[in-house]
Design a protein around this motif. Structure first.
Motif, short mmCIF file in Angstrom:
data_model
loop_
_atom_site.label_atom_id
_atom_site.label_comp_id
_atom_site.label_asym_id
_atom_site.label_seq_id
_atom_site.Cartn_x
_atom_site.Cartn_y
_atom_site.Cartn_z
N PRO A 96 0.83 -1.22 0.00
CA PRO A 96 0.00 0.00 0.00
C PRO A 96 0.86 1.26 0.00
O PRO A 96 2.00 1.26 0.43
N ILE A 97 0.28 2.33 -0.50
CA ILE A 97 0.90 3.65 -0.48
C ILE A 97 0.05 4.53 0.44
O ILE A 97 -1.18 4.55 0.30
N PHE A 98 0.68 5.22 1.35
CA PHE A 98 -0.09 6.06 2.26
C PHE A 98 0.50 7.46 2.31
O PHE A 98 1.66 7.68 1.99
N ASP A 99 -0.33 8.39 2.69
CA ASP A 99 0.13 9.73 3.06
C ASP A 99 -0.65 10.14 4.30
O ASP A 99 -1.64 9.52 4.68
N TRP A 100 -0.20 11.20 4.95
CA TRP A 100 -0.77 11.55 6.25
C TRP A 100 -2.22 11.98 6.16
O TRP A 100 -3.01 11.75 7.08
N GLU A 101 -2.59 12.62 5.07
CA GLU A 101 -3.99 13.05 4.94
C GLU A 101 -4.90 11.83 4.89
O GLU A 101 -5.96 11.80 5.54
N GLU A 102 -4.50 10.82 4.14
CA GLU A 102 -5.30 9.60 4.05
C GLU A 102 -5.35 8.88 5.40
O GLU A 102 -6.41 8.41 5.82
N VAL A 103 -4.21 8.79 6.08
CA VAL A 103 -4.15 8.12 7.37
C VAL A 103 -5.08 8.80 8.38
O VAL A 103 -5.81 8.14 9.13
N ILE A 104 -5.06 10.11 8.40
CA ILE A 104 -5.89 10.84 9.38
C ILE A 104 -7.36 10.69 9.05
O ILE A 104 -8.20 10.50 9.95
N ARG A 105 -7.72 10.74 7.79
CA ARG A 105 -9.12 10.58 7.43
C ARG A 105 -9.63 9.18 7.75
O ARG A 105 -10.80 9.01 8.12
N LYS A 106 -8.78 8.17 7.62
CA LYS A 106 -9.18 6.79 7.89
C LYS A 106 -9.01 6.40 9.35
O LYS A 106 -9.33 5.28 9.72
N ARG A 107 -8.51 7.34 10.18
CA ARG A 107 -8.20 7.04 11.58
C ARG A 107 -7.23 5.85 11.63
O ARG A 107 -7.44 4.85 12.29
N GLY A 108 -6.14 5.99 10.89
CA GLY A 108 -5.20 4.89 10.71
C GLY A 108 -4.24 4.69 11.87
O GLY A 108 -4.14 5.50 12.79
N ILE A 109 -3.53 3.57 11.81
CA ILE A 109 -2.50 3.20 12.77
C ILE A 109 -1.23 2.96 11.97
O ILE A 109 -1.21 2.12 11.06
#
Length: 740
Positions: free
Chosen positions: A436-449
């Motif tokens: 997977p490719i992630f960025d911080w905006e996506e992580v924050i919107r998804k409530r990621g870990i």
């Protein structure tokens, strides 16, 4: 004995057992043989109850003394599985302990007095057993070393330090911090191997499980420069147990084939941030400062050109075009002129084919097309900021240009070598790559870990560069959230609650990841939901990293909660002790005197007087030595402005229900095998780069050249980042390692 006296008197034999035994005997006689005391049975039973109550009271008082003496040497066993760690929506569990009061300072002072030290020392039988174990290895030593309550010479737990610092209080409670005060950030200090990682596991476990619905959940990010396998295992196990394993990302520079991918410079609010994140890793001391500024300028030129051409910048492209700026200039010029009139480019090619290179300058003899384009731009007074910037760059002599960016190339090469290039410069169009490719905006919107392993022990240069770039990206993201919110740009149907998302950043060895951008993150990030918990060893580490004591104090001043494990630096311990007030303790002194009688008619030969004098003494509530002698897993916590707590961390208990996939287990075994702690691993090699005298002289001659100075242009303005055809979320739902 009664305990409500001016002095508690806990360091003494448990004499309460004697009256307890006497009262118990009287109760037995009154209940079993009242006739022996000439009592009616009903009266005997009543007296038996009274004597029994007195016996129980005295026994409890004596047992308290016994427990107190035992606590000074060995604390009760305290272990929790991750499932047993309390999770609350109002409080953060920090450990088990008590609020430190002046009476605890008094008790600790008594323990270190001449009469109290004997209660801290092991018994003679205990010492004999330890001496025997040093010279023998047989059945007896197996018995003496067994950790069992039935063992009279049971060895002490390997926690080192002075257990009495915590053992002076028998009544422990769960120490909780209100979640609304967590936005003031938390600094955790502790030397190597004293329990910081275990403490981080406790906090991360709660952060992962907090919130039942998607909108109530919190973002959890752990930066791990060294690569601790236990932390990775704990985060994944808790994400799985909380049903958030689809939101879990593992980014690890040491294992790129199993890691998620991340472009540290792919997301930005202003295109100039790209140059700042890269050139910020270069040294700015002495003569290197000018080279750092020129490196920033050329990276900014490249980044702006890429964005205008509809491409997302990454390390690979920056490295390629910094080393070959001519190709980027030609590509951009062709796109620019084709948009104006396709015939212009063909005409420039025809002119370049007929140019006599003998009449060109030395630097342009092998680049006639570039010379023609430059002349066309000057003659037609074409002004495009990006085109002018590229034109200015290609006018430099190639040798001079290489010298200017000499300090930048080693860094870019390390960030684009081998499999690291695929990790940090991901191909967004490669649908066959399941990582997977992630960025911080996506992580924050998804409530990621997110677990970020930087593998600093193997390659400190890349670790420091990527870590700093991630922090810079987070600072930019915090500014975006503060201004527009986390759901800016989404349709109304997909927007969540207007309440800010809580973003929990756990930064291990944070002093090695931080730069100038870290201060605004903790200074102003609270409005964007940032909650930073920073772990480090000493305040000197922060000062050494920032190179400025004022900046180090500015950084520490932004942490409202201070947690201090055992530290070996008195200056670090004083961060805590200097914030505490002084208290008054009592000292007991025995006085004795006698006087001879000089009267021959008096039948007294002398008179004597013996007494006890109690005096007051002002001492600090907590001394530096109390911090530097803490056992492992214990800490002092200063929170809520002025409340001091003494806590100890729960030991990790094995949870058999933690199921780890085979691919993850293989990775953890490799990490466990290669996990070592080395000193000064964080010192990046490229920080030591110093330009040679030839490069400096060449650079000075260039910046004083009038022709170059006139052609130089000041660059400013912002360029919006175009949208990609493929969304990052297209391939972010894969399990780590590609297995379900």
């Amino acid at each position: 004995m009664a305990s409500k006296y001016l002095l508690e008197g806990l360091l003494r034999p448990p004499v309460e057992f004697y009256p307890a035994a006497a009262h118990a005997t009287c109760a037995y006689i009154c209940s079993m043989a009242p006739w022996s005391l000439a009592l009616h049975p009903s009266i005997g039973y009543g007296l038996a109850v009274g004597f029994g109550g007195l016996s129980y009271l005295r026994f409890r008082q004596g047992w308290r003394i016994v427990r107190y003496h035992r606590n000074l040497k060995r604390l009760p066993h305290y272990a929790l599985t991750s499932r047993q760690i309390p999770v609350s929506t109002k409080y953060l569990f920090l450990g088990r302990g008590f609020e430190w009061q002046p009476e605890h300072t008094q008790r600790l002072y008594d323990c270190f007095s001449a009469d109290g030290k004997k209660y801290l020392r092991p018994s003679k039988l205990f010492n004999m057993a330890r001496e025997y174990e040093k010279h023998h290895d047989n059945v007896i030593t197996k018995l003496t070393t067994r950790d069992s309550p039935l063992n009279p010479v049971r060895p002490l737990p390997p926690v080192e330090g002075i257990p009495a610092i915590h053992g002076i209080e028998l009544n422990e409670i769960d120490v909780m911090q209100p979640l609304n005060s967590r936005g003031g950030h938390t600094a955790v200090f502790g030397t190597t191997g004293v329990g910081k990682t275990r403490f981080a596991e406790v906090l991360v476990t709660q952060d992962i499980h907090r919130g039942k619905t998607q909108s109530e959940r919190e973002v959890v990010v752990f930066f791990d420069p060294k690569g601790d396998p236990d932390m990775l295992k704990r985060m994944y196990a808790e994400a799985k147990r909380a049903g958030r394993d689809k939101e879990f990302y593992m980014f690890h520079l040491g294992y790129p084939e199993k890691s998620a991918r991340y472009n540290p410079i792919g997301r930005f609010g202003r295109v100039s941030e790209v140059a700042g994140r890269i050139s910020g890793q270069l040294s700015g001391a002495g003569n290197s400062a000018a080279f750092k500024e020129f490196a920033w300028r050329f990276v900014n030129i490249v980044a702006r050109a890429l964005v205008e051409m509809g491409e997302r910048p990454n390390y690979s492209q920056i490295s390629r075009f910094v080393q070959n700026i001519d190709s980027l200039f030609l590509n951009y010029a062709k796109n620019y002129f084709d948009a104006k009139n396709p015939d212009i480019w063909q005409g420039l090619l025809n002119i370049a084919a007929n140019v006599d290179v003998k009449n060109l300058s030395f630097g342009m003899k092998e680049r006639p097309l570039i010379w023609v384009i430059n002349q066309y731009i000057l003659e037609n007074k074409i002004f495009d900021p990006v085109l002018e910037g590229l034109a200015t760059a290609v006018r430099y002599d190639k040798t001079y240009f290489d010298k200017i960016v000499a300090s930048l190339l080693p860094l870019l090469e390390k960030l684009t070598t081998g499999k690291i290039e695929e990790l940090l410069s991901p191909n967004y169009n490669d649908v066959n790559d399941e990582r997977p490719i992630f960025d911080w905006e996506e992580v924050i919107r998804k409530r990621g870990i997110v677990y970020v392993g930087l593998d600093a022990l193997s390659d400190a240069t890349v670790a420091a560069a990527v870590g700093n770039s991630m922090f810079a990206d987070l600072v930019s993201m915090a500014g975006h959230i503060y201004k527009h919110g986390v759901d800016e740009g989404l349709p109304e149907a997909f927007k969540g609650s207007a309440k800010p998302v809580k973003i929990n950043l756990h930064c291990d060895e944070f002093n090695e990841l931080m730069g100038d951008e870290f201060i605004p993150l903790i200074n102003k990030g609270r409005g964007a939901g940032m909650q930073v918990t920073a772990y480090t060893q000493t305040i000197a580490d922060i000062e050494a990293r920032l190179g400025n004591r004022a900046k180090a104090e500015q950084t520490i001043g932004n942490f409202n909660t201070l947690i201090m494990f055992r530290v070996k630096s008195p200056a670090t311990a004083k961060l805590l002790t200097d914030q505490l007030h002084k208290v008054t303790i009592l000292q007991s002194m025995v006085t004795s005197s006698f006087t001879d009688s000089s009267n021959p008619d008096d039948d007294k030969a002398f008179t004597s007087n013996t007494g006890e004098r109690i005096s007051q003494k002002e001492v600090p509530l907590l001394d530096v030595a109390n911090v530097t002698n803490l056992p492992k897993g214990q800490a002092f916590i200063l929170m809520n402005g002025s409340t001091l707590y003494k806590v100890r961390m729960p030991l990790p208990a094995i949870d058999k229900n933690d199921v780890i996939p085979a691919s993850m287990q293989e990775l953890l075994e490799k990490m466990q095998k290669n996990y070592h702690v080395a000193s000064n691993w964080w010192e990046p090699a490229f920080k030591e780069y110093t330009p040679s005298k030839d490069i400096i002289s060449s650079f000075e001659s260039m910046v004083t050249d009038e022709k170059i100075a006139k052609a130089d242009i000041d660059w400013g303005g912002d360029v919006d980042m175009p949208e990609d055809d493929i969304s990052d979320t297209d391939i972010d739902e894969q399990e780590i390692g590609g297995e379900e």
